[in-house]
Write a protein that holds these residues in place. Structure first.
Motif, mmCIF file in Angstrom:
data_model
loop_
_atom_site.group_PDB
_atom_site.id
_atom_site.type_symbol
_atom_site.label_atom_id
_atom_site.label_comp_id
_atom_site.label_asym_id
_atom_site.label_seq_id
_atom_site.Cartn_x
_atom_site.Cartn_y
_atom_site.Cartn_z
ATOM 1 N N MET A 299 -0.061 0.524 -5.782
ATOM 2 C CA MET A 299 -1.208 -0.016 -6.537
ATOM 3 C C MET A 299 -1.285 -1.524 -6.334
ATOM 4 O O MET A 299 -0.303 -2.168 -5.973
ATOM 5 N N ASP A 300 -2.476 -2.050 -6.601
ATOM 6 C CA ASP A 300 -2.602 -3.501 -6.662
ATOM 7 C C ASP A 300 -2.086 -3.926 -8.030
ATOM 8 O O ASP A 300 -2.757 -3.795 -9.044
ATOM 9 N N LEU A 301 -0.890 -4.472 -8.049
ATOM 10 C CA LEU A 301 -0.262 -4.762 -9.347
ATOM 11 C C LEU A 301 -1.045 -5.782 -10.156
ATOM 12 O O LEU A 301 -0.966 -5.798 -11.381
ATOM 13 N N ASN A 302 -1.783 -6.642 -9.460
ATOM 14 C CA ASN A 302 -2.569 -7.636 -10.193
ATOM 15 C C ASN A 302 -3.533 -6.986 -11.175
ATOM 16 O O ASN A 302 -3.897 -7.581 -12.188
ATOM 17 N N TYR A 303 -3.934 -5.788 -10.875
ATOM 18 C CA TYR A 303 -4.833 -5.088 -11.793
ATOM 19 C C TYR A 303 -4.123 -4.017 -12.585
ATOM 20 O O TYR A 303 -4.469 -3.730 -13.728
ATOM 21 N N ALA A 304 -3.113 -3.445 -11.971
ATOM 22 C CA ALA A 304 -2.412 -2.338 -12.625
ATOM 23 C C ALA A 304 -1.689 -2.761 -13.900
ATOM 24 O O ALA A 304 -1.579 -1.989 -14.849
#
Lengths: 232, 232, 232, 232
Positions: B167-172
């Motif tokens: 996942m894109d951790l910045n959003y997750a």
DNA sequence: GATGAATGAGGATTCATTCAT
DNA sequence: CATGAATGAATCCTCATTCAT
């Protein structure tokens, strides 16, 4: 601006500029007030500031609103448009899958509400609910209840169509509501709650949330075999 | 209470009653202030009220805090205990699966933070961030950043172990943060955002959120065959 | 600091230092108070400051003086030494000419009063007379009247001996008083009234004043015949 | 009143009563403040008192002056009219002898300044100089320096014309200044410094001082030859 | 006696609200 | 209607004074 509507539709075709301004006054004041209340809170906003931003004098504000408190209430009421019937209609007419409907709704909520100044009243209500219990009740009734009902409908639709698994809707509604509220508050609280550097993109934020709500973040392959899944 | 420590450590066992009170005063005042600030907001809370609730007079408050604003800052600082290192240790020592870790963390967050009065300062910060930019920055640095880092770690662990999908951790991270913030705000905003009747059970709320984050709400059988899944 | 005092001096059979200090307390407080009152005025001087400067606690000040106002009065009374009888004796015993006597008196006044901290109370009285009418009356009686009487004597002596021309003493006394008061005030008012650069030398200031009082500033030609000029 | 000028010059002849009052307000407040500050000192004067004396309410005071301290500063500035250029012109145009000029100046100073309420600010400055260092500097520059320069000119003129004997002007100026300052202070300090019974006549006080400055109080025999004596 | 924590009356300042113009 | 000068209740904060230790 629903209030202004009360004053529109006068007969004249040659409406003088001044006349028009006069009619617009309440709306301009509500506009200015919304901005300032959202930005600084109710108490920290001075009546004179609101008037100044609306381009009128202090006295004029009190010509249209009995008190600062009434102004606040008017701001909240004004910005709670009953867009729910409209939405309900869209929902009923929707022909795609429920996951698609959910995604559509959250995105359209962002465009029609979240991204607009109207979202500011949510922040306002959260900050001032305790100081304006009657307004809070009003907000509950006019916004929260219909909003939750709408989401309930969507979820129920999915369950009925076998697209969502059975859930306790009393809790499941918050799967949808929480991300939206959070998004609003982030944007109205000087970016508190956000990792500083990234001024996160709402579209992608919502996409991430929708995807997770629908599919979870479990590993795709494993997900079928997950023991936790069965017990849940 | 970190502030109280400054006043502890007197060597004498004969500590007079007056002395003992003096040591406790700052803490008592901060306690009272936290309650009132959270309940009514910064501006709507009068200094005298805080003093009264702490069982002292107006003047005493200003004996310990230079101004109401300083009191506010102290309240925020006081309630930001560095619990993050402790949590980090737990996280590193955890031996179960990442889904279990996530569930554990959210539940333990609820018990250690969400359910306590400390959660009130989050609401405080959201309401007053614009009026106290320096404090907001401080809060960002001391609470938000470490908190997000922690969640990042958990998600990364899951990805690394193949238990979460990439996942894109910045959003997750907001998949985890949003529900928690929402829970806090609901409880500190006169139940606004909640369907009135149900004063929702936090445990079940969290369970629902965790389950959805991990598994989504897609229908179990269908989920594998879901077309939206593929396109997403 | 205070703690060490608790441990010192316990054993000594000789009059403990503490005893002596105790006796000195009022004086130290009056000293500190004089300085501060003169420097900042009555109202702008805080009781705690006075105590701190005297090296005692706030409470102790009120042990010795019923109130700040009483402290002020004590300061004034304390510093109004009845040096007048002493001066009167000197005056009576003086054997030189009256111009010499006048010069002697003004110079000696400077040394014994003007240059000392005692002169500060004159400034105090001028500033606070309206707020302390009873003190003003006291000061009038104890200082002004005797002081004027002394000057009157000197002038009268000069007239009687044909060294001064006849004058209305009710006004002539101020020829002597005005320069002295002015000198004091200049020195206690941040140099207001003085041309900035020159921090004028009191001795020379007085010499100039005495010379002018005796001889005037009239043109040299005319005053060449004046006998007093030569002796001055 | 220079400040009022800022508000004058409205063109309309229909100036409403409200308007007229608004223009007058700052002046009225400064008037009231001058009286009270001079009478009771800065700290002992309550803002509400000033407002009351000006016939307005507490709030109105702060409509025109940001703070009590600003009011004080305005009072001082307001009463420092640039009368010095005017005086300088008179001085340059004067055709009599220098002794006559000196007498003229001191008498005219009394009429134009000493006897007016403006003299009160001198007392104010002496009392509060230490608490308002910036104001003290301002006063130095705007009043003291020009005033001393004026007196220097007079004395220098006398010397140049052979009417005064050569003097160190740095000290001689105080022969003129001291009596004037003293006169002011006497009148603004509940008569302290004065022998109680006689509320001394300023005209005669000044006459005495001028005479002494010019001729001294030396014995008649010696000064019989003095030409200045005859004209004085 | 000495201390300094606690008190609360007092005063500066703000700002919603009114009202004469 | 619109204005903005005026108001004064409300509130923060200071500091002389008290009193338990």
């Amino acid at each position: 601006m629903s209030l202004s509507k009360l004053f529109c539709d006068k007969t004249s075709g040659v409406a003088a500029k001044r006349e028009r301004r006069k009619e617009a006054r309440p709306g301009e004041l509500l506009d200015a007030a919304l901005d300032l209340f959202v930005e600084k809170g109710f108490a920290a906003t001075r009546a004179e500031e609101v008037a100044a931003r609306a381009g009128v004098s202090k006295g004029t504000l009190f010509l249209y609103f009995q008190s600062k408190e009434e102004l606040f209430k008017a701001v909240v009421r004004e910005n709670i448009s009953g867009r729910f019937t409209e939405w309900r209609a869209e929902l009923d007419a929707f022909e795609g899958t429920s996951p698609e409907l959910l995604a559509y709704c959250m995105n359209s909520w962002w465009e029609r509400v979240g991204a607009t100044r109207a979202s500011g009243i949510t922040k306002l209500m959260m900050s001032e609910a305790k100081n304006f219990p009657d307004l809070a009740a009003f907000y509950q009734q006019e916004v929260i209840q219909p909003g939750q009902a709408l989401i309930r409908c969507i979820l129920q639709r999915g369950i009925d169509r076998g697209e969502f698994r059975p859930m306790d809707l009393n809790y499941a509604v918050y799967l949808v509501i929480a991300p939206m509220i959070f998004l609003i508050l982030s944007r109205h609280s000087a970016g508190i709650c956000l990792s500083k550097e990234a001024d996160l993109d709402p579209k992608q934020y919502i996409a991430t949330q929708v995807d997770a709500i629908l599919n979870g973040i479990g590993a795709p392959a494993a997900s079928a075999a997950q023991p936790t899944r069965k017990t849940a």
